[in-house]
Design an enzyme around this catalytic site. Structure first.
Site, short mmCIF file in Angstrom:
data_model
loop_
_atom_site.label_atom_id
_atom_site.label_comp_id
_atom_site.label_asym_id
_atom_site.label_seq_id
_atom_site.Cartn_x
_atom_site.Cartn_y
_atom_site.Cartn_z
N SER A 121 54.23 -9.53 70.19
CA SER A 121 54.26 -8.70 68.99
C SER A 121 55.29 -7.59 69.04
O SER A 121 56.47 -7.86 69.19
CB SER A 121 52.86 -8.16 68.75
N HIS A 122 54.86 -6.32 68.97
CA HIS A 122 55.84 -5.23 68.90
C HIS A 122 56.42 -4.89 70.28
O HIS A 122 57.31 -4.04 70.36
CB HIS A 122 55.19 -3.99 68.28
N ASP A 304 58.11 -5.79 62.61
CA ASP A 304 58.18 -5.87 64.08
C ASP A 304 58.51 -7.30 64.52
O ASP A 304 58.78 -8.18 63.69
CB ASP A 304 56.88 -5.37 64.73
N ASP A 306 56.89 -9.96 65.55
CA ASP A 306 56.17 -11.10 64.98
C ASP A 306 55.84 -10.89 63.51
O ASP A 306 55.07 -11.66 62.92
CB ASP A 306 54.91 -11.41 65.80
N ASP A 308 54.07 -8.93 61.70
CA ASP A 308 52.80 -8.54 61.09
C ASP A 308 52.78 -7.05 60.74
O ASP A 308 51.95 -6.60 59.97
CB ASP A 308 51.58 -8.94 61.95
N ARG A 309 53.72 -6.27 61.30
CA ARG A 309 53.76 -4.84 60.97
C ARG A 309 54.77 -4.55 59.87
O ARG A 309 55.70 -5.31 59.66
CB ARG A 309 54.17 -4.02 62.21
N LYS A 413 47.29 -9.07 59.87
CA LYS A 413 48.09 -8.12 59.12
C LYS A 413 49.39 -8.82 58.75
O LYS A 413 49.83 -9.74 59.44
CB LYS A 413 48.30 -6.84 59.89
C1 VG1 Z 1 48.21 -1.41 69.00
C2 VG1 Z 1 47.80 -0.68 67.73
C3 VG1 Z 1 46.76 -1.51 67.00
C4 VG1 Z 1 47.31 -2.90 66.71
C5 VG1 Z 1 47.76 -3.54 68.01
C6 VG1 Z 1 48.42 -4.89 67.80
O1 VG1 Z 1 47.11 -1.52 69.86
O2 VG1 Z 1 47.31 0.59 68.02
O3 VG1 Z 1 46.40 -0.84 65.81
O4 VG1 Z 1 46.34 -3.70 66.09
O5 VG1 Z 1 48.70 -2.71 68.67
O6 VG1 Z 1 49.58 -4.78 67.01
P1 VG1 Z 1 46.87 -0.53 71.11
O7 VG1 Z 1 45.64 -1.05 71.79
O8 VG1 Z 1 48.11 -0.59 71.93
O9 VG1 Z 1 46.68 0.83 70.53
V1 VG1 Z 1 50.82 -5.94 67.23
O10 VG1 Z 1 51.86 -5.78 65.93
O11 VG1 Z 1 51.45 -5.46 68.78
O12 VG1 Z 1 49.95 -7.37 67.38
CO CO Z 2 53.07 -7.37 65.63
#
Ligand code: VG1
Ligand code: CO
Length: 586
Positions: A121-122, A304, A306, A308-309, A413
């Protein structure tokens, strides 16, 4: 197809966090690491009586480094586990929301039972950065905790994995169907088509096209070299007619542009990392206006890795994600998807209370869940998918402060959905008023009606894990003991540890963050991140409410500074972590 059984032994630490299993890429590439985890997922599915035998499985990812190799391995293991048909997006690409759309909507009569998303993801990608795997279920959403708990149990007792290693590596670059014999096949299809079809049922594309062709409108969409590129080009420039070149950094790259890019390969859409977009929109990383020698677009967005953000901006104006969620809900009657009325909405616990204020005024059911999209799924599915006898809360909109927004058209998302939701709202308001309406106009109007929840998140990245756990424990031990005391002139109403009981299936999630809530509604929240791969990240969330007749145009980061001072005193963060300042403020 001949199946080989390969002996293996458990590997420590294969435990998914907030969103899938994420580790350093080299760790994922080490012997049996991926195979152990994928086999543990299949063992879990079979134990849970998922129709794996002869079923259809989706496998794709965000285009990051090592995806081509990992996808071929997963395909070979899927057939060994009994899967009949594997679906892949072209190039092995599917954004996370597109994966959700494919699982839910593709192939009537032989729908898939789930899918592997090869993405961290991000998190940055590349041989020296991060890799990840997420498994999404038949409803298109992330595996719930009861399922990831079983996966973890399997990783701890695994003794062998199965693979059809005689299948050659397949070319996934263009649409094609491979018949592998024994009733097994792989189908490669255009990675955009299913997601686009679902989005077309949500929005009025003609009306958005009207906004985009308005003489005063201009836009830029920064895909940050993640998977959104093909989607943005086809939907925003193709279907909606935005000028060629409106979509930037729209070719997915294995390292998301790497250290050479302005965002150093960290495809995370926020004021700190989306450097190019933020500059082009005439802002600095505090979200304050700066001079620009080029015309500033009227609308800006980023996604981001993938996709979703989302981050939403207008000229020299930043829409905070918590506000974005509340504003979309407040204006949901302008979105065709909700033409029969919105029944439910939800936010993650650290997300600001702006949503609650809108929901209350509009009489919409509003839920507060722990961080992570998996917690929204049950609410969305209530009464439709798994619980036909339960009350339904759909149609439904939900979001998180971490630049995640979405609805029940999928179970993830959805960065593209958020962009289209804003464009739809602007289009309808512009049609009505005759002159171009911007995000800034919508925000000002919103705050005048509902008041403003000033908000910021401080991240302390790469801190010592043991020390940050000690700090959390110290605060946990004081839970419930501070009510009535004054801090910086504010009276504490409650201090607790957030615990969630799912209203649909009754499952309990403990220890989801430390909350300090003051009598005036201000909040301070601490959590440890569950998506990092090294050390720990402390997240500190700060929120202060200003009523509609108060001062609505201050700088958000300034307004919450006094709260930050109280938070540092309550947590002794500087003593525990040795950090004077946060790594990132968003
Ligand atoms: C973070 C964010 C959370 C989000 C998750 C996955 O998690 O705070 O709100 O759902 O990333 O996003 P954490 O546990 O690091 O706070 V993604 O776009 O990386 O799937
Ligand atoms: Co993501």
């Amino acid at each position: 197809l001949s199946v080989s059984t390969v002996p293996t032994a458990p590997i420590a630490g294969q435990k998914p966090g907030t969103s899938g299993l994420r580790k350093k890429t080299k760790e994922f590439m080490s012997a049996n690491y991926l195979a152990n985890y994928v086999q543990s997922v299949f063992n879990t599915l079979i134990e849970m009586k998922t129709p794996v035998q002869g079923g259809t499985l989706v496998v794709s990812g965000d285009g990051r480094f090592w995806n081509p190799e990992a996808i071929q391995i997963i395909i070979k293991m899927a057939f060994a586990a009994g899967v009949g048909r594997v679906w892949c997006g072209t190039g092995g690409l599917l954004s996370t929301p597109a994966m959700s759309a494919v699982i839910r909507a593709r192939g009537k009569g032989f729908e898939s039972f789930g899918g592997f998303i090869c993405s961290a993801s991000h998190n940055p990608g590349g041989i020296n950065d991060d890799y990840g795997i997420k498994y999404n279920c038949e409803n298109g959403g992330p595996s719930p905790e009861k399922m990831t708990d079983l996966m973890v149990e399997w990783t701890a007792k695994i003794a062998e994995y199965k693979i059809c290693d005689k299948i050659p590596d397949l070319d996934l670059s263009k649409p094609i169907t491979y018949d592998l014999g024994d009733g097994k096949s792989v189908e490669v299809f255009d990675c955009v088509e299913d997601h686009l079809a679902v989005l077309k049922t949500c929005f009025d594309f003609d009306s958005i096209r009207g906004l985009i062709s308005h003489p005063d409108f201009s836009m830029t969409y920064d895909c940050m070299s993640g998977v959104q590129g093909p989607y943005a080009i086809k939907i925003v420039e193709g279907e909606l007619g935005a000028a060629a070149g409106s979509c930037k950094n729209a070719v997915p790259l294995p390292d998301f542009g790497g250290p050479e890019s302005a965002w150093h390969g960290h495809a995370d859409p926020n004021l700190t990392y989306a450097v190019e977009l933020v500059r082009d929109m005439g802002l600095n990383k505090e979200g304050l206006p700066i001079a620009s020698d080029k015309p500033i677009p009227k609308f800006g967005a980023a996604a981001d890795g993938d996709a979703d953000r989302n981050m939403i901006l207008s000229s020299q104006f930043f829409v905070s994600p918590s506000d974005s969620l509340a504003m979309i809900v407040a204006n949901s009657d302008l979105i065709p998807q909700f033409k029969d009325g919105l029944k439910g909405c939800a936010r993650s616990m650290p997300t600001s209370g702006a949503l609650d204020i809108v929901a209350k005024k509009k009489g919409i059911e509003c839920f507060e869940v722990p961080t992570g999209w998996k917690f929204f799924g049950n609410l969305m599915d209530s009464g439709t998918h798994y619980f036909p006898d339960k009350k339904t809360y759909t149609p439904f909109i939900c979001g998180e402060e971490s630049f995640g927004t979405g609805a029940d058209h999928v179970r993830e998302k959805d960065g593209m959905w958020a962009v289209l939701a804003w464009l739809q709202i602007l289009a309808k308001k512009t049609e009505k008023s005759g002159k171009l309406v911007t995000c800034e106009d919508v925000a000002n109007e919103h705050w005048k009606e509902y008041g403003r929840n000033y908000y910021a998140r401080y991240d302390y990245e790469g801190v010592d894990k043991a020390k940050s756990e000690e700090m959390m424990k110290m605060m946990s031990d004081k839970a419930g003991s501070l009510a009535g005391q004054e801090f910086g002139g504010m009276k504490m109403k409650t201090n607790d540890i957030f615990e969630y009981v799912d209203p649909v299936d009754g499952s309990v999630s403990k220890n989801q963050g430390i909350r300090y809530i003051f009598e005036d509604g201000s909040r301070i929240i601490f959590r440890l991140s569950g998506t990092g791969v090294a050390g720990a990240t402390v997240r500190l969330y700060l929120e202060k409410y200003e009523a509609a007749d108060g001062s609505l145009n201050q700088h958000q980061f300034e307004v919450v500074k006094p709260l930050a001072a109280i938070a540092l005193e309550l947590s002794q963060l500087q003593t525990y972590t040795g950090r004077e300042t946060p790594t990132v403020i968003t």
